[in-house]
Enzyme design. Sequence first.
Site, PDB file in Angstrom:
ATOM      1  N   GLU A 109       9.988 -10.423  -4.408  1.00  0.00           N
ATOM      2  CA  GLU A 109      10.663  -9.207  -3.923  1.00  0.00           C
ATOM      3  C   GLU A 109      12.139  -9.476  -3.662  1.00  0.00           C
ATOM      4  OE1 GLU A 109       6.987  -6.819  -1.773  1.00  0.00           O
ATOM      5  OE2 GLU A 109       8.000  -8.385  -0.642  1.00  0.00           O
ATOM      6  N   ASP A 118      10.587  -0.362  -2.967  1.00  0.00           N
ATOM      7  CA  ASP A 118       9.738  -1.367  -2.332  1.00  0.00           C
ATOM      8  C   ASP A 118       9.367  -0.907  -0.924  1.00  0.00           C
ATOM      9  OD1 ASP A 118       8.307  -3.676  -1.971  1.00  0.00           O
ATOM     10  OD2 ASP A 118       9.921  -5.046  -2.483  1.00  0.00           O
ATOM     11  N   GLY A 119       8.401  -1.563  -0.337  1.00  0.00           N
ATOM     12  CA  GLY A 119       7.990  -1.254   1.031  1.00  0.00           C
ATOM     13  C   GLY A 119       8.605  -2.250   2.004  1.00  0.00           C
ATOM     14  N   SER A 149       0.812  -1.211   0.000  1.00  0.00           N
ATOM     15  CA  SER A 149       0.000   0.000   0.000  1.00  0.00           C
ATOM     16  C   SER A 149       0.851   1.269   0.000  1.00  0.00           C
ATOM     17  CB  SER A 149      -0.925  -0.016   1.216  1.00  0.00           C
ATOM     18  OG  SER A 149      -0.163  -0.103   2.408  1.00  0.00           O
TER      19      SER A 149
HETATM   20  C1  5RP Z   1       4.774  -7.327   0.364  1.00  0.00           C
HETATM   21  C2  5RP Z   1       5.690  -6.500   1.183  1.00  0.00           C
HETATM   22  C3  5RP Z   1       5.305  -5.074   1.386  1.00  0.00           C
HETATM   23  O1  5RP Z   1       6.306  -4.260   0.847  1.00  0.00           O
HETATM   24  C4  5RP Z   1       5.143  -4.837   2.856  1.00  0.00           C
HETATM   25  O2  5RP Z   1       4.166  -5.737   3.331  1.00  0.00           O
HETATM   26  C5  5RP Z   1       4.724  -3.402   3.143  1.00  0.00           C
HETATM   27  O3  5RP Z   1       3.423  -3.198   2.690  1.00  0.00           O
HETATM   28  P1  5RP Z   1       2.610  -1.883   3.036  1.00  0.00           P
HETATM   29  O4  5RP Z   1       3.316  -0.755   2.374  1.00  0.00           O
HETATM   30  O5  5RP Z   1       1.234  -2.144   2.498  1.00  0.00           O
HETATM   31  O6  5RP Z   1       2.604  -1.748   4.546  1.00  0.00           O
HETATM   32  O7  5RP Z   1       6.697  -6.936   1.677  1.00  0.00           O
HETATM   33  O8  5RP Z   1       5.151  -8.656   0.355  1.00  0.00           O
END
Ligand code: 5RP
Length: 228
Positions: free
Chosen positions: A105, A83-84, A30
């Site tokens: 990822e 990436d997050g 997100s």
């Molecule tokens: C997906 C991930 C996301 O980057 C992680 O969950 C962060 O997500 P968000 O920005 O919705 O908190 O690792 O596998």
Amino acid sequence: MNTENLKKIAAEKATENIESGMIVGLGTGSTVYYALLKLGEMIREGLDIVGIPTSAGTEEIAIAQQIPLTTLASSPTIDLTIDGADEVDAHLNLIKGGGAALVREKIIANASKRILIVVDESKVSRVLGTTFPLPVEIVRFGWESTQTKVNRICGRSTLRLTTQNGNQQSLITDNGNYILDCHFDGIPEPEKIELQLNNIPGVVENGIFVNRADKIIIGTPSGIRYME
Ligand code: 5RP
């Protein structure tokens, strides 16, 4: 500022590092969502890049934003990935996989020259594994046996479930596997645990990312903060 605003300012800040000609790794989640929207805008204004998505969900958003896509087969080296993360420590180690995309990822991270992680300030933690359970992707065959071995390392894990059409069922990843969420009492030695878990037959990959992020871009109510 609410959490959505913190995610948005961090993600949009990361897109300032993208230049025409780049191959860009497109993370999942997100927070990255806001970077994808911004990238779409930048492409409509003339930016010339190609992206490689880390999940089917991101691929769908990228297509909707008209971000041109390629694959690792045609472009094995990625210039920059955004990436997050679910949890970040002061050494830039990460827990990822909250969105069940950790395998792709990590593959994309491994192929990237530079990785920017975008988070809101709630993701920053003193010791990994204290605020978020560690996701571990496992093959479905014999999963109960794999879980027993995983539990010897983390203590307790739960099979991730999802609700579809009102019914609860096991979540299946883009790779056709299950996810165990592993409840640690902190992971003070993430490098060791990353290797131990991946050594169990049936474990495909786990969400510990050690020494991979170059910079963490953190959205806070007083603006952007960096860890690098
Ligand atoms: C997906 C991930 C996301 O980057 C992680 O969950 C962060 O997500 P968000 O920005 O919705 O908190 O690792 O596998």
